[in-house]
Design a protein around this motif. Structure first.
Motif, PDB file in Angstrom:
ATOM      1  N   GLU A 103      -2.003 -27.071  37.512  1.00 16.03           N
ATOM      2  CA  GLU A 103      -2.801 -25.940  37.981  1.00 16.03           C
ATOM      3  C   GLU A 103      -3.833 -25.651  36.905  1.00 16.03           C
ATOM      4  N   GLU A 104      -5.088 -25.466  37.335  1.00 12.09           N
ATOM      5  CA  GLU A 104      -6.156 -25.317  36.342  1.00 12.09           C
ATOM      6  C   GLU A 104      -6.237 -23.922  35.739  1.00 12.09           C
ATOM      7  N   THR A 105      -5.739 -22.909  36.467  1.00 15.13           N
ATOM      8  CA  THR A 105      -5.733 -21.559  35.908  1.00 15.13           C
ATOM      9  C   THR A 105      -4.777 -21.511  34.718  1.00 15.13           C
ATOM     10  N   PRO A 106      -5.212 -20.949  33.592  1.00 11.12           N
ATOM     11  CA  PRO A 106      -4.274 -20.841  32.467  1.00 11.12           C
ATOM     12  C   PRO A 106      -3.113 -19.907  32.830  1.00 11.12           C
ATOM     13  N   ILE A 107      -1.908 -20.430  32.680  1.00 12.63           N
ATOM     14  CA  ILE A 107      -0.701 -19.656  32.995  1.00 12.63           C
ATOM     15  C   ILE A 107       0.290 -19.894  31.869  1.00 12.63           C
ATOM     16  N   ALA A 108       0.951 -18.857  31.409  1.00 16.37           N
ATOM     17  CA  ALA A 108       2.021 -19.028  30.431  1.00 16.37           C
ATOM     18  C   ALA A 108       3.019 -17.903  30.609  1.00 16.37           C
ATOM     19  N   TYR A 109       4.260 -18.252  30.910  1.00 19.36           N
ATOM     20  CA  TYR A 109       5.293 -17.228  31.045  1.00 19.36           C
ATOM     21  C   TYR A 109       6.640 -17.872  30.850  1.00 19.36           C
ATOM     22  N   CYS A 110       7.672 -17.045  30.779  1.00 17.67           N
ATOM     23  CA  CYS A 110       9.000 -17.626  30.740  1.00 17.67           C
ATOM     24  C   CYS A 110       9.878 -17.004  31.799  1.00 17.67           C
ATOM     25  N   VAL A 111      10.820 -17.802  32.271  1.00 17.12           N
ATOM     26  CA  VAL A 111      11.849 -17.326  33.184  1.00 17.12           C
ATOM     27  C   VAL A 111      13.100 -17.204  32.321  1.00 17.12           C
ATOM     28  N   PRO A 112      13.377 -16.003  31.789  1.00 19.88           N
ATOM     29  CA  PRO A 112      14.474 -15.899  30.834  1.00 19.88           C
ATOM     30  C   PRO A 112      15.824 -15.972  31.541  1.00 19.88           C
ATOM     31  N   GLY A 113      16.853 -16.092  30.765  1.00 19.34           N
ATOM     32  CA  GLY A 113      18.193 -16.161  31.323  1.00 19.34           C
ATOM     33  C   GLY A 113      19.113 -16.854  30.347  1.00 19.34           C
ATOM     34  N   LEU A 114      20.407 -16.562  30.486  1.00 17.64           N
ATOM     35  CA  LEU A 114      21.354 -17.089  29.524  1.00 17.64           C
ATOM     36  C   LEU A 114      21.561 -18.583  29.710  1.00 17.64           C
ATOM     37  N   SER A 115      21.757 -19.014  30.946  1.00 15.81           N
ATOM     38  CA  SER A 115      22.190 -20.390  31.164  1.00 15.81           C
ATOM     39  C   SER A 115      21.037 -21.381  31.128  1.00 15.81           C
ATOM     40  N   SER A 116      20.008 -21.163  31.919  1.00 11.54           N
ATOM     41  CA  SER A 116      18.942 -22.162  31.940  1.00 11.54           C
ATOM     42  C   SER A 116      17.578 -21.504  31.976  1.00 11.54           C
ATOM     43  N   PRO A 117      17.109 -21.052  30.819  1.00  8.94           N
ATOM     44  CA  PRO A 117      15.772 -20.462  30.778  1.00  8.94           C
ATOM     45  C   PRO A 117      14.701 -21.537  30.963  1.00  8.94           C
ATOM     46  N   ARG A 118      13.524 -21.104  31.412  1.00  9.40           N
ATOM     47  CA  ARG A 118      12.402 -22.028  31.539  1.00  9.40           C
ATOM     48  C   ARG A 118      11.179 -21.408  30.892  1.00  9.40           C
ATOM     49  N   ILE A 119      10.414 -22.245  30.200  1.00 10.65           N
ATOM     50  CA  ILE A 119       9.109 -21.822  29.708  1.00 10.65           C
ATOM     51  C   ILE A 119       8.086 -22.577  30.534  1.00 10.65           C
ATOM     52  N   VAL A 120       7.188 -21.841  31.177  1.00 10.70           N
ATOM     53  CA  VAL A 120       6.278 -22.455  32.131  1.00 10.70           C
ATOM     54  C   VAL A 120       4.840 -22.304  31.636  1.00 10.70           C
ATOM     55  N   VAL A 121       4.122 -23.408  31.585  1.00 14.55           N
ATOM     56  CA  VAL A 121       2.692 -23.357  31.295  1.00 14.55           C
ATOM     57  C   VAL A 121       1.977 -24.225  32.324  1.00 14.55           C
ATOM     58  N   SER A 122       0.647 -24.028  32.431  1.00 20.44           N
ATOM     59  CA  SER A 122      -0.102 -24.851  33.365  1.00 20.44           C
ATOM     60  C   SER A 122      -0.951 -25.839  32.584  1.00 20.44           C
ATOM     61  N   GLN A 123      -1.431 -26.867  33.293  1.00 21.99           N
ATOM     62  CA  GLN A 123      -2.366 -27.816  32.677  1.00 21.99           C
ATOM     63  C   GLN A 123      -3.572 -27.067  32.111  1.00 21.99           C
ATOM     64  N   GLY A 124      -3.995 -26.025  32.843  1.00 22.70           N
ATOM     65  CA  GLY A 124      -5.132 -25.220  32.396  1.00 22.70           C
ATOM     66  C   GLY A 124      -4.890 -24.593  31.028  1.00 22.70           C
ATOM     67  N   THR A 125      -3.646 -24.152  30.775  1.00 21.24           N
ATOM     68  CA  THR A 125      -3.323 -23.583  29.463  1.00 21.24           C
ATOM     69  C   THR A 125      -3.478 -24.632  28.383  1.00 21.24           C
ATOM     70  N   ILE A 126      -2.945 -25.824  28.658  1.00 23.76           N
ATOM     71  CA  ILE A 126      -2.982 -26.884  27.645  1.00 23.76           C
ATOM     72  C   ILE A 126      -4.419 -27.297  27.354  1.00 23.76           C
TER      73      ILE A 126
END
Lengths: 122, 295
Positions: free
Chosen positions: B128-151
């Motif tokens: 996704e070209e829009t810059p996006i950066a967030y996390c899906v927190p949680g004890l068992s399986s957290p995710r850190i999500v970024v987009s190609q646009g951020t990179i």
């Protein structure tokens, strides 16, 4: 688990690319070259079913599987939450790096950044 | 007297005191102590209001000076206490359930649509070209999500700073802080609460994550990443409240943002707020209750 996750992605892509609901055998064929067991694919489809990504319909004595939502719908649902600029997510399910600011504030931020840059690079 | 005093203290801690404190903005200078401070205000308010309800219930049962206005007053206090308690548990369970459902759904979607990164197991990259950066927190399986646009928008060091910021959220369970504040916020009826603790706590966890990121990556990369991502054009056409970005930037401008005296003051105030009503009012009341109930 990681491998199972990758398999779920591949199976989902096969289902998304298909024009009609597929049987387990057809999904297996769609995955192509891999050395995968029929039961593995059933397990993966089951897991995708509990995640509400795949729905199952009876076709004679067998089951056929179809995506519960199109790839576009899934993408837009994901991005809708990811770009939740208005902050409608009041449960803090996601924690964003930064929310977008208006142009005036963006200018103020850039001015502050110049000051930090000049401080840290003498 | 005890129920009225406790009730007044509870209401004061729920609304006017936090509202006044929020105007001074000094809790934002000491984010960690500030979180403790806001939590203690809300907890103390709940404790005081439930203490008021308890003691008023006892008064209604035991006291014989029953004039109509006293009974009405005590019934109002009792009702408020019961209302706040009921709402507290209702809020706790709904917030817990809603948050988990939303996170699970996000994780499923991100795992199916995002690309895994070989280096970091929790990282998912969206095409996704829009810059996006967030996390899906949680004890068992957290995710850190970024987009190609951020990179593509950020330099390597800025990108590292963003990842470090998100990792700090995940590692330090900032989601639990937010959930606790969301529960406390929902526990109070709308006319008895202020948004200040919830809003400020959201800013405070960002300040703490920024602190972690600048320790690992330096001040300038964090600041540049913040400007790049907060200043990015929005596709949806809606703008979020940007005050958080300004507060974060001014903390980044400060080479050493630690405030020892202010922190100690905030911790001391937290302890005082939590225990003063208990010590001053609840203990004498308990003696009184003991004498009344055990002849």
């Amino acid at each position: 688990m990681r491998r199972l996750g990758e398999l779920e992605r591949s199976v989902m892509n096969v289902l998304w690319d298909a024009v009609a609901p597929l049987t387990v055998r057809e999904v297996l064929d769609g995955l192509g070259e891999r050395d995968l067991a029929y039961t593995t694919i059933m397990t993966v489809l089951d897991r995708l079913g509990t995640k509400e990504m795949v729905r199952r319909e009876r076709d004679g004595r067998a089951f056929r599987y179809a995506p519960a939502l199109t790839r576009d719908a899934a993408t837009s649902e994901l991005l809708h939450a990811a770009l939740d600029e208005a902050g409608t997510d009041r449960t803090a399910a996601l924690v964003h790096f930064a929310r977008t600011v208006d142009p005036t504030e963006a200018r103020a931020l850039r001015a502050a950044l110049d000051e930090i840059e000049s401080r840290t690079s003498p | 007297m005890t129920p009225v005093l406790l009730g007044v203290i509870g209401l004061a801690l729920a609304l006017p005191v936090p509202a006044a404190l929020a105007r001074t903005s000094w809790p934002l200078l000491v984010p960690r102590a500030g979180i403790v401070l806001w939590q203690s205000f809300a907890l103390a308010a709940i404790l005081a209001i439930s203490g008021a309800a308890l003691s008023t219930a006892l008064w209604l049962v035991t006291d014989d000076r029953t004039t109509w206005w006293r009974i009405v007053l005590h019934l109002v206090i009792l009702a408020t206490g019961v209302l706040v308690w009921a709402r507290f548990w209702w809020a706790a369970s709904t917030v817990w359930r809603e948050t988990r459902t939303r996170r699970r759904r996000q994780r499923h979607l991100v795992d199916l649509l995002g690309d895994a990164d070989g280096m970091a197991p929790a990282l998912r990259i969206l095409r996704e070209e829009t810059p996006i950066a967030y996390c899906v927190p949680g004890l068992s399986s957290p995710r850190i999500v970024v987009s190609q646009g951020t990179i593509s928008t950020l330099s390597t060091t800025e990108y590292a700073a963003v990842l470090e910021h998100e990792r700090a959220h995940v590692r330090r369970r900032h989601d639990l802080v937010l959930e606790a504040f969301t529960v406390l916020h929902r526990a109070f009826p709308r006319f008895l609460r202020t948004d200040a603790p919830l809003v400020q706590s959201q800013v405070m966890i960002e300040l703490l994550a920024d602190d972690a990121a600048r320790r690992a990556c330096g001040d300038a990369p964090v600041a540049r990443a913040l400007v790049a991502l907060a200043g990015a054009p929005t596709p949806a056409g809606t703008l979020g409240s940007g005050s958080a970005a300004a507060v974060r930037m001014s903390r980044l401008q400060d080479p050493d943002p630690r405030r020892v005296v202010a922190s100690i003051a905030a911790y001391a105030l937290s302890v005082l707020v939590l225990f003063a009503p208990t010590v001053l009012l609840a203990i004498p009341w308990m003696f009184h209750a003991w004498r009344t109930l055990v002849p």
